[in-house]
Each structure stands twice: as structure tokens, then as C-alpha cells.
Design a protein around this motif. Sequence first.
Motif, PDB file in Angstrom:
ATOM      1  N   ILE A  71      -4.760   1.551  -0.298  1.00 15.08           N
ATOM      2  CA  ILE A  71      -4.082   2.349  -0.524  1.00 15.08           C
ATOM      3  C   ILE A  71      -3.050   1.981   0.812  1.00 15.08           C
ATOM      4  O   ILE A  71      -2.998   1.395   2.023  1.00 15.08           O
ATOM      5  CB  ILE A  71      -5.105   3.216   0.817  1.00 15.08           C
ATOM      6  CG1 ILE A  71      -6.819   3.898  -0.157  1.00 15.08           C
ATOM      7  CG2 ILE A  71      -4.574   4.434   1.504  1.00 15.08           C
ATOM      8  CD1 ILE A  71      -7.462   3.826   1.429  1.00 15.08           C
ATOM      9  N   ASN A  72      -1.829   3.161  -0.363  1.00 19.33           N
ATOM     10  CA  ASN A  72      -0.630   2.905   0.903  1.00 19.33           C
ATOM     11  C   ASN A  72      -0.611   3.299   1.574  1.00 19.33           C
ATOM     12  O   ASN A  72      -0.701   4.864   1.899  1.00 19.33           O
ATOM     13  CB  ASN A  72       0.484   3.346   0.054  1.00 19.33           C
ATOM     14  CG  ASN A  72       1.642   3.274   0.394  1.00 19.33           C
ATOM     15  OD1 ASN A  72       1.870   3.829   1.884  1.00 19.33           O
ATOM     16  ND2 ASN A  72       2.609   3.033  -0.277  1.00 19.33           N
ATOM     17  N   VAL A  73      -0.867   2.689   3.366  1.00 16.42           N
ATOM     18  CA  VAL A  73      -0.818   2.964   4.876  1.00 16.42           C
ATOM     19  C   VAL A  73       0.241   4.024   4.750  1.00 16.42           C
ATOM     20  O   VAL A  73       0.093   5.289   5.527  1.00 16.42           O
ATOM     21  CB  VAL A  73      -0.661   2.505   6.291  1.00 16.42           C
ATOM     22  CG1 VAL A  73      -0.888   2.982   6.882  1.00 16.42           C
ATOM     23  CG2 VAL A  73      -2.087   1.320   5.409  1.00 16.42           C
ATOM     24  N   ARG A  74       1.893   4.528   4.609  1.00 19.01           N
ATOM     25  CA  ARG A  74       3.106   4.889   4.496  1.00 19.01           C
ATOM     26  C   ARG A  74       2.690   6.476   4.419  1.00 19.01           C
ATOM     27  O   ARG A  74       3.246   7.194   5.042  1.00 19.01           O
ATOM     28  CB  ARG A  74       4.163   4.584   4.397  1.00 19.01           C
ATOM     29  CG  ARG A  74       5.562   5.760   4.572  1.00 19.01           C
ATOM     30  CD  ARG A  74       6.040   5.148   5.483  1.00 19.01           C
ATOM     31  NE  ARG A  74       7.319   6.150   5.928  1.00 19.01           N
ATOM     32  CZ  ARG A  74       7.461   5.913   7.768  1.00 19.01           C
ATOM     33  NH1 ARG A  74       7.236   4.502   7.910  1.00 19.01           N
ATOM     34  NH2 ARG A  74       8.389   7.030   7.899  1.00 19.01           N
ATOM     35  N   GLU A  75       2.165   6.571   3.064  1.00 15.38           N
ATOM     36  CA  GLU A  75       2.123   7.430   2.311  1.00 15.38           C
ATOM     37  C   GLU A  75       1.143   8.447   2.771  1.00 15.38           C
ATOM     38  O   GLU A  75       0.568   9.422   2.934  1.00 15.38           O
ATOM     39  CB  GLU A  75       1.618   7.461   0.871  1.00 15.38           C
ATOM     40  CG  GLU A  75       2.480   6.754  -0.164  1.00 15.38           C
ATOM     41  CD  GLU A  75       2.072   6.073  -1.765  1.00 15.38           C
ATOM     42  OE1 GLU A  75       0.917   7.111  -1.777  1.00 15.38           O
ATOM     43  OE2 GLU A  75       2.901   5.908  -2.278  1.00 15.38           O
ATOM     44  N   LEU A  76      -0.639   7.899   3.290  1.00 14.35           N
ATOM     45  CA  LEU A  76      -1.248   8.792   3.998  1.00 14.35           C
ATOM     46  C   LEU A  76      -1.101   8.926   5.484  1.00 14.35           C
ATOM     47  O   LEU A  76      -0.979  10.348   5.067  1.00 14.35           O
ATOM     48  CB  LEU A  76      -2.220   7.390   4.075  1.00 14.35           C
ATOM     49  CG  LEU A  76      -3.277   7.980   4.870  1.00 14.35           C
ATOM     50  CD1 LEU A  76      -4.245   8.852   3.966  1.00 14.35           C
ATOM     51  CD2 LEU A  76      -4.430   6.862   5.877  1.00 14.35           C
ATOM     52  N   PHE A  77      -0.290   8.217   6.269  1.00 14.05           N
ATOM     53  CA  PHE A  77       0.017   8.754   6.888  1.00 14.05           C
ATOM     54  C   PHE A  77       1.340  10.069   6.417  1.00 14.05           C
ATOM     55  O   PHE A  77       1.106  11.096   7.810  1.00 14.05           O
ATOM     56  CB  PHE A  77       1.370   8.195   8.102  1.00 14.05           C
ATOM     57  CG  PHE A  77       0.774   6.982   8.577  1.00 14.05           C
ATOM     58  CD1 PHE A  77      -1.330   7.100   8.822  1.00 14.05           C
ATOM     59  CD2 PHE A  77       0.793   5.967  10.186  1.00 14.05           C
ATOM     60  CE1 PHE A  77      -1.933   6.224   9.244  1.00 14.05           C
ATOM     61  CE2 PHE A  77      -0.252   5.214  10.266  1.00 14.05           C
ATOM     62  CZ  PHE A  77      -1.653   4.648  10.105  1.00 14.05           C
ATOM     63  N   GLU A  78       2.147  10.366   5.397  1.00 17.64           N
ATOM     64  CA  GLU A  78       3.018  11.453   5.517  1.00 17.64           C
ATOM     65  C   GLU A  78       1.771  12.235   5.371  1.00 17.64           C
ATOM     66  O   GLU A  78       2.386  13.675   5.255  1.00 17.64           O
ATOM     67  CB  GLU A  78       4.132  10.949   4.804  1.00 17.64           C
ATOM     68  CG  GLU A  78       5.080   9.942   5.128  1.00 17.64           C
ATOM     69  CD  GLU A  78       5.745   9.088   3.519  1.00 17.64           C
ATOM     70  OE1 GLU A  78       5.272   9.406   2.861  1.00 17.64           O
ATOM     71  OE2 GLU A  78       6.569   8.817   4.509  1.00 17.64           O
ATOM     72  N   GLN A  79       1.034  12.590   4.780  1.00 21.55           N
ATOM     73  CA  GLN A  79       0.233  13.170   4.205  1.00 21.55           C
ATOM     74  C   GLN A  79      -0.697  13.693   5.386  1.00 21.55           C
ATOM     75  O   GLN A  79      -0.300  15.510   5.211  1.00 21.55           O
ATOM     76  CB  GLN A  79      -1.097  13.057   2.634  1.00 21.55           C
ATOM     77  CG  GLN A  79      -0.434  12.202   1.478  1.00 21.55           C
ATOM     78  CD  GLN A  79      -1.560  12.004   0.822  1.00 21.55           C
ATOM     79  OE1 GLN A  79      -2.521  11.744   1.581  1.00 21.55           O
ATOM     80  NE2 GLN A  79      -0.821  11.230  -0.241  1.00 21.55           N
ATOM     81  N   LEU A  80      -1.135  12.744   5.715  1.00 27.15           N
ATOM     82  CA  LEU A  80      -1.892  13.004   6.878  1.00 27.15           C
ATOM     83  C   LEU A  80      -0.776  14.701   8.063  1.00 27.15           C
ATOM     84  O   LEU A  80      -0.923  15.043   8.651  1.00 27.15           O
ATOM     85  CB  LEU A  80      -3.048  12.414   8.047  1.00 27.15           C
ATOM     86  CG  LEU A  80      -3.712  11.551   7.519  1.00 27.15           C
ATOM     87  CD1 LEU A  80      -3.595  10.693   7.917  1.00 27.15           C
ATOM     88  CD2 LEU A  80      -5.061  12.678   7.201  1.00 27.15           C
ATOM     89  N   ALA A  81       0.123  13.901   8.814  1.00 31.64           N
ATOM     90  CA  ALA A  81       1.239  14.639   9.125  1.00 31.64           C
ATOM     91  C   ALA A  81       1.788  15.853   8.251  1.00 31.64           C
ATOM     92  O   ALA A  81       2.275  17.078   9.244  1.00 31.64           O
ATOM     93  CB  ALA A  81       2.691  13.155   9.020  1.00 31.64           C
TER      94      ALA A  81
END
Length: 195
Positions: free
Chosen positions: A121-131
Motif C-alpha cells: 500500500i502506497n502510504v502517500r496515496e492512502l493519506f490523500e484518499q483519506l484527506a
Amino acid sequence: LPAPDGKDRSFMLSSSFMYHQQHRETCGIITIIRDITQEKELEELREGFLRTVTHELRTPLTSIIGFLELIQSSESLTDEKRTEWMGISLKEANQLKNLIDDLLDLSQIRAGRVKMTYTSINVRELFEQLAQLFLPIAKSKHIELIIGDVAPNLYVKADSSKLRLIMVNLISNALKFTSAGYVRLDCEDGDPDVS
């Protein structure tokens, strides 16, 4: 009452008078003492589970409602923004479906057969989706949602749906208990762990 192991135990006491029909008088009393500790523990677990489920269902629903209200109330909304927000709402509706599917798999959890599907899982992409997911909630509370300096090539190996569920819970609580300021999503590579 405390048991020898130090844990409290719960009992239910039931009493009933015995009545002698010939003499038409009370001739005794029957008392039944029943250990209901396990029933009480199960009831507490059930209540805790319902609180958790309610919380987990409310978060994506709040996001979906927030984005749909923004779409409905915004007069100067571009087609691009409308498509983006509809996409987020659809993604959250699917997440809600996945959560309900997880609840239906509860019998597997009880039987000790929890399935974990590990992926990168790409952490940055996950954070962007959650944001994006929490943007309406953050805006409504005038709280800034910040993504830290997370490396774009930082990956974790985890079960995607379960990690997302954990993150949704953490961010939801952070927004709930922050009255002003910001909530920051950040992650560091601590080889071999991340923090």
C-alpha cells in the motif's frame, strides 16, 4: 461478588413463597441463585460491538452526505469538481458496503478464521484518499487537514481494508476531539517498521 481469581461475578437471585394448600398458609420459601457472569460479559461485549459498528458506519455515511450536500449547495461548482466529489462519494459507498461485508463475516472472526490479505500500500496515496474523505467534516469544523512530508515511494505491507478501517477510526476521532487548529497525517520509514 468477587471470585477467588479476583474477578467480579454476577448472580441473579429469585425467590418464591411456598404455599400449603390444605392449611392455606405459607410454609417456606424457595430461593434460586444463578451465576449470570457470562451473560453479563456477553451483553457488555454486544454493547461495545454495537457502539463500534455505529461509529464505523457513521464515518463513511457522514462523508457521503457531506460531499452530496456540497454538490447540491454549490452554485459555482465545475463539472470536474462535481465528478471528483461524486467519485469520492461512490468510493465511500463501496467502503460502506465492504464494512457491512466484514460484519457479515463476523462468524469467521468468532471461529478464529480471520482472513488477512496482504498487499503493498502506497502510504502517500492512502493519506490523500483519506484527506479527501474527511475534507467535508474538517471544513465544517474549520480544521485544517494536513498531509506531512511522506515520501511518495513509501509502501507498507498490510491488509488494505483493515488498515483503512484503522486509519478512518483514528482520523475520525482526531477530528471529533479537535476543536481548533489542524489534524496532521504523517508517516516515517523506520526500517523495517513505519511510524
